[in-house]
Design a protein around this motif. Sequence first.
Motif, PDB file in Angstrom:
ATOM      1  N   ASP A 282       1.356 -38.584 -48.973  1.00  0.00           N
ATOM      2  CA  ASP A 282       2.825 -37.554 -49.240  1.00  0.00           C
ATOM      3  C   ASP A 282       3.022 -36.762 -50.318  1.00  0.00           C
ATOM      4  OD1 ASP A 282       4.710 -39.493 -48.421  1.00  0.00           O
ATOM      5  OD2 ASP A 282       4.148 -41.070 -50.071  1.00  0.00           O
ATOM      6  N   GLY A 283       1.398 -36.263 -50.877  1.00  0.00           N
ATOM      7  CA  GLY A 283       1.207 -34.890 -51.026  1.00  0.00           C
ATOM      8  C   GLY A 283       1.236 -34.843 -53.020  1.00  0.00           C
ATOM      9  N   PRO A 284       1.706 -34.091 -53.282  1.00  0.00           N
ATOM     10  CA  PRO A 284       2.514 -33.730 -54.498  1.00  0.00           C
ATOM     11  C   PRO A 284       2.812 -34.711 -55.542  1.00  0.00           C
ATOM     12  CG  PRO A 284       3.132 -31.212 -53.713  1.00  0.00           C
ATOM     13  CD  PRO A 284       2.497 -32.387 -52.402  1.00  0.00           C
ATOM     14  N   ALA A 285       3.004 -35.230 -56.553  1.00  0.00           N
ATOM     15  CA  ALA A 285       2.646 -36.303 -57.562  1.00  0.00           C
ATOM     16  C   ALA A 285       3.379 -36.468 -58.434  1.00  0.00           C
ATOM     17  CB  ALA A 285       2.750 -38.049 -56.809  1.00  0.00           C
ATOM     18  N   LEU A 286       4.404 -36.474 -59.497  1.00  0.00           N
ATOM     19  CA  LEU A 286       3.960 -36.880 -60.874  1.00  0.00           C
ATOM     20  C   LEU A 286       3.415 -38.801 -61.038  1.00  0.00           C
ATOM     21  CD1 LEU A 286       5.502 -35.966 -63.547  1.00  0.00           C
ATOM     22  CD2 LEU A 286       7.114 -37.199 -62.903  1.00  0.00           C
ATOM     23  N   LEU A 287       2.683 -38.577 -61.765  1.00  0.00           N
ATOM     24  CA  LEU A 287       2.200 -39.850 -62.604  1.00  0.00           C
ATOM     25  C   LEU A 287       3.035 -39.777 -63.654  1.00  0.00           C
ATOM     26  CD1 LEU A 287      -1.557 -38.874 -61.515  1.00  0.00           C
ATOM     27  CD2 LEU A 287       0.359 -40.385 -60.358  1.00  0.00           C
ATOM     28  N   VAL A 288       2.920 -40.724 -64.257  1.00  0.00           N
ATOM     29  CA  VAL A 288       3.481 -41.539 -65.374  1.00  0.00           C
ATOM     30  C   VAL A 288       2.595 -42.769 -65.582  1.00  0.00           C
ATOM     31  CG1 VAL A 288       6.133 -42.184 -66.656  1.00  0.00           C
ATOM     32  CG2 VAL A 288       5.989 -40.428 -65.270  1.00  0.00           C
ATOM     33  N   GLY A 289       2.471 -42.664 -67.233  1.00  0.00           N
ATOM     34  CA  GLY A 289       0.881 -43.427 -66.904  1.00  0.00           C
ATOM     35  C   GLY A 289      -0.017 -43.749 -66.101  1.00  0.00           C
ATOM     36  N   GLY A 290      -0.794 -43.567 -65.666  1.00  0.00           N
ATOM     37  CA  GLY A 290      -1.341 -43.682 -64.436  1.00  0.00           C
ATOM     38  C   GLY A 290      -1.036 -44.108 -63.413  1.00  0.00           C
ATOM     39  N   GLU A 291       0.101 -44.192 -63.128  1.00  0.00           N
ATOM     40  CA  GLU A 291       1.255 -44.942 -61.864  1.00  0.00           C
ATOM     41  C   GLU A 291       2.159 -43.489 -61.921  1.00  0.00           C
ATOM     42  OE1 GLU A 291       0.206 -47.190 -60.328  1.00  0.00           O
ATOM     43  OE2 GLU A 291      -1.039 -48.071 -61.414  1.00  0.00           O
ATOM     44  N   ARG A 292       1.704 -43.767 -60.277  1.00  0.00           N
ATOM     45  CA  ARG A 292       2.637 -42.309 -59.499  1.00  0.00           C
ATOM     46  C   ARG A 292       4.813 -42.933 -59.604  1.00  0.00           C
ATOM     47  NH1 ARG A 292       4.152 -42.062 -52.873  1.00  0.00           N
ATOM     48  NH2 ARG A 292       5.356 -40.508 -52.996  1.00  0.00           N
ATOM     49  N   ARG A 293       4.912 -41.875 -59.212  1.00  0.00           N
ATOM     50  CA  ARG A 293       6.864 -42.163 -59.921  1.00  0.00           C
ATOM     51  C   ARG A 293       7.291 -41.966 -58.455  1.00  0.00           C
ATOM     52  NH1 ARG A 293       9.497 -45.102 -64.293  1.00  0.00           N
ATOM     53  NH2 ARG A 293      11.243 -44.763 -62.952  1.00  0.00           N
ATOM     54  N   ALA A 294       7.549 -42.635 -57.645  1.00  0.00           N
ATOM     55  CA  ALA A 294       8.119 -42.216 -55.865  1.00  0.00           C
ATOM     56  C   ALA A 294       9.653 -41.604 -56.142  1.00  0.00           C
ATOM     57  CB  ALA A 294       7.556 -42.665 -55.543  1.00  0.00           C
ATOM     58  N   ASP A 295      10.216 -42.543 -57.266  1.00  0.00           N
ATOM     59  CA  ASP A 295      11.783 -42.887 -57.061  1.00  0.00           C
ATOM     60  C   ASP A 295      12.824 -41.996 -57.858  1.00  0.00           C
ATOM     61  OD1 ASP A 295      11.052 -42.868 -59.292  1.00  0.00           O
ATOM     62  OD2 ASP A 295      11.856 -44.345 -59.863  1.00  0.00           O
ATOM     63  N   LEU A 296      11.988 -40.413 -57.908  1.00  0.00           N
ATOM     64  CA  LEU A 296      13.142 -39.171 -58.312  1.00  0.00           C
ATOM     65  C   LEU A 296      13.740 -39.087 -57.375  1.00  0.00           C
ATOM     66  CD1 LEU A 296      13.018 -37.141 -60.328  1.00  0.00           C
ATOM     67  CD2 LEU A 296      11.523 -35.817 -59.506  1.00  0.00           C
ATOM     68  N   ALA A 297      13.447 -38.533 -55.673  1.00  0.00           N
ATOM     69  CA  ALA A 297      13.899 -37.859 -55.236  1.00  0.00           C
ATOM     70  C   ALA A 297      15.765 -38.447 -54.802  1.00  0.00           C
ATOM     71  CB  ALA A 297      13.510 -37.825 -53.821  1.00  0.00           C
ATOM     72  N   ALA A 298      16.599 -39.815 -55.246  1.00  0.00           N
ATOM     73  CA  ALA A 298      17.327 -40.061 -54.985  1.00  0.00           C
ATOM     74  C   ALA A 298      18.437 -39.086 -55.941  1.00  0.00           C
ATOM     75  CB  ALA A 298      17.405 -41.294 -54.835  1.00  0.00           C
ATOM     76  N   PRO A 299      17.930 -39.700 -57.343  1.00  0.00           N
ATOM     77  CA  PRO A 299      18.893 -39.152 -58.242  1.00  0.00           C
ATOM     78  C   PRO A 299      18.926 -37.350 -58.248  1.00  0.00           C
ATOM     79  CG  PRO A 299      16.431 -40.531 -58.619  1.00  0.00           C
ATOM     80  CD  PRO A 299      16.531 -40.280 -57.844  1.00  0.00           C
ATOM     81  N   VAL A 300      18.195 -36.745 -58.170  1.00  0.00           N
ATOM     82  CA  VAL A 300      18.091 -35.514 -57.711  1.00  0.00           C
ATOM     83  C   VAL A 300      18.998 -34.913 -57.187  1.00  0.00           C
ATOM     84  CG1 VAL A 300      16.473 -33.556 -56.872  1.00  0.00           C
ATOM     85  CG2 VAL A 300      16.203 -34.994 -58.819  1.00  0.00           C
ATOM     86  N   LEU A 301      18.776 -35.480 -55.373  1.00  0.00           N
ATOM     87  CA  LEU A 301      19.680 -35.140 -54.691  1.00  0.00           C
ATOM     88  C   LEU A 301      21.294 -35.380 -55.135  1.00  0.00           C
ATOM     89  CD1 LEU A 301      18.256 -37.053 -51.502  1.00  0.00           C
ATOM     90  CD2 LEU A 301      18.249 -34.134 -51.611  1.00  0.00           C
ATOM     91  N   SER A 302      21.429 -36.254 -55.548  1.00  0.00           N
ATOM     92  CA  SER A 302      22.955 -37.103 -55.763  1.00  0.00           C
ATOM     93  C   SER A 302      23.552 -35.894 -57.507  1.00  0.00           C
ATOM     94  CB  SER A 302      22.644 -38.105 -57.822  1.00  0.00           C
ATOM     95  OG  SER A 302      22.660 -39.845 -56.376  1.00  0.00           O
ATOM     96  N   LEU A 303      22.270 -35.453 -58.049  1.00  0.00           N
ATOM     97  CA  LEU A 303      22.689 -33.826 -59.066  1.00  0.00           C
ATOM     98  C   LEU A 303      23.400 -32.773 -57.423  1.00  0.00           C
ATOM     99  CD1 LEU A 303      23.080 -32.841 -61.073  1.00  0.00           C
ATOM    100  CD2 LEU A 303      21.096 -32.199 -61.617  1.00  0.00           C
TER     101      LEU A 303
END
Length: 572
Positions: A524-545
């Motif tokens: 999936d390319g660029p990823a956000l790591l939080v606590g060493g784990e990838r967070r892949a659940d950002l797209a839906a909240p951003v689209l809602s905004l």
Amino acid sequence: MSGIDVGEELGARAAQARALALLRIRSRALAVAILPAAVAVVLFAADAQGHLAGPAWDAVRWTVLGVAVVVLLVTVLVAVSVARARPAMSPTVPVPEEGAPDLYRLVRDLADRLDVPAPSAIALTPDCDSWLEDRTHRALRKGPGASLRKGPGAPVEGADTAPVLVIGSPFLWWMRVAELRAVLAPVVAGTGPSAHPDIAAARRFVRGLDAAIADAAAPGRGPVRGAPLAFAGWVARLLLRACRGHAAEMERCVAAAASMRAQTVDYGLRIAAQEQVGLAYAGWDRLLTRVALPAWRMGRWPSRLDAGVVSALTELSRRDRLADGFALRLGERPACDLLEEPGVADEAASLLAARLFHGGPAESGPGWAPVDWQQYPDEVVDRKWRSEAARLHRVLDTLGVPRASAADPAVPTLARVMEHLSGAGGPGGPGEALAAGIGAAVAREEAEAPVHGGGQGQGGEVHGAAGSGPADDPLDLWGPGPLPLFPLQPPRTGTELLADHVAAMVCCAAVDTAGAAPGLDWLDGPALLVGGERRADLAAPVLSLVEDGDPDPLLSWLAEVGVRSDKPVRLV
């Protein structure tokens, strides 16, 4: 005689029949061209023998002679245009025999087993495909393929008529040696029909017509030179239209005959290897569109794309149970071991891929530098997020949106973006104006970027030929078309650009205020790591905004991760 031999013989004969049909079209065209001259010869011969005398016949004779001269001159013009037109050659990375003796040995052994001529050279292409390419035209012999025929065991100049074997570079890294041999068997078997004189002549005829059409359509011709070329292109187009059906059937029959011959070599393994072809194609496409494209847009080109395919497909095998077991093959010898310096070949193919699919320059520079996979998160992902966040705030400044921080109005914050987009759903809202502004800014920056043509700089070559000097540009023989030749994605819409920029701003805030880090996901390319784990659940909240103007899903996500939207964010 076995069923395979019968099928191969039938396919070869059908291909030869289609080749003869193509040559008959050429002969008929030539016959039509010399018909007025033949009639003029008959008329003057009759006059010399005392027949067809009188002023009327004299006028007919000289009129026919004039028509014959004009037709012959036009015929010579068309013939010279077709003969001089340079056929397009696929952009490839040459592999001299000194740089891959084991690979050449494998191909020659395969040709011996198939009882067909061995290819004259080998080249790599940044694509998941393999084919034979005829490079016997005089103009093509001056290109990158010409130097490949000078290795040990190569035929002498003038006798080298075998086609070049073009191999997809991802195959070498993902496939094992036995799998590559099985996949290349039907391709190498095609050198047998290619050596038949009728098929070779028919192919040269069709390629010459196609090259003449492309030459006539090339821009920059003046009226003096452009008019004759345009006429030659029109004639070539008529001939090519008449040849289209026979040429397609000839190639289909050649492929069928080659496939039947290849069934005698590793047929069972070839069926299994075809699964790896489809898997490699899926991984390569995902790697280019999700991983390489963001880097190219940032002025960086990943220098180990083929090695990245292995990582991407290994990650796929870990995630997808349908791909389970494919990673077990990695214990066998990879086909890239057949190269003396696989890293050099990977780098050359990666640079060529960047030029073909994005339009980058031919050489590295301050704004176009290679990047290793270890440097990708910092050099690409972090820079991408911060440059997009900076662009987002510049557009907000242009729109006159006030800063969210009263204490320091110059500090960029995520809260400013969210407050502006809240309630922006529906047409005509602030989100639409912001999306239009970002789209205009991106288009303006792309227009200001330097244009890189296909004929500038030097292309890569796999190292191995001592004293060979710098290689020619692989795109020189493709043509004058602008880069990229094969864009990966259509232009993004304003809403898509806005969503990407808002997501980049959120990621910057997460890195600066919540201890997150940029990362690389092979699929999936660029990823956000939080606590060493990838967070892949950002797209839906951003689209809602962005689309609905609803900040609540994003606020909940920020609270869960611990991101402070009111804190300043560092921009590029």
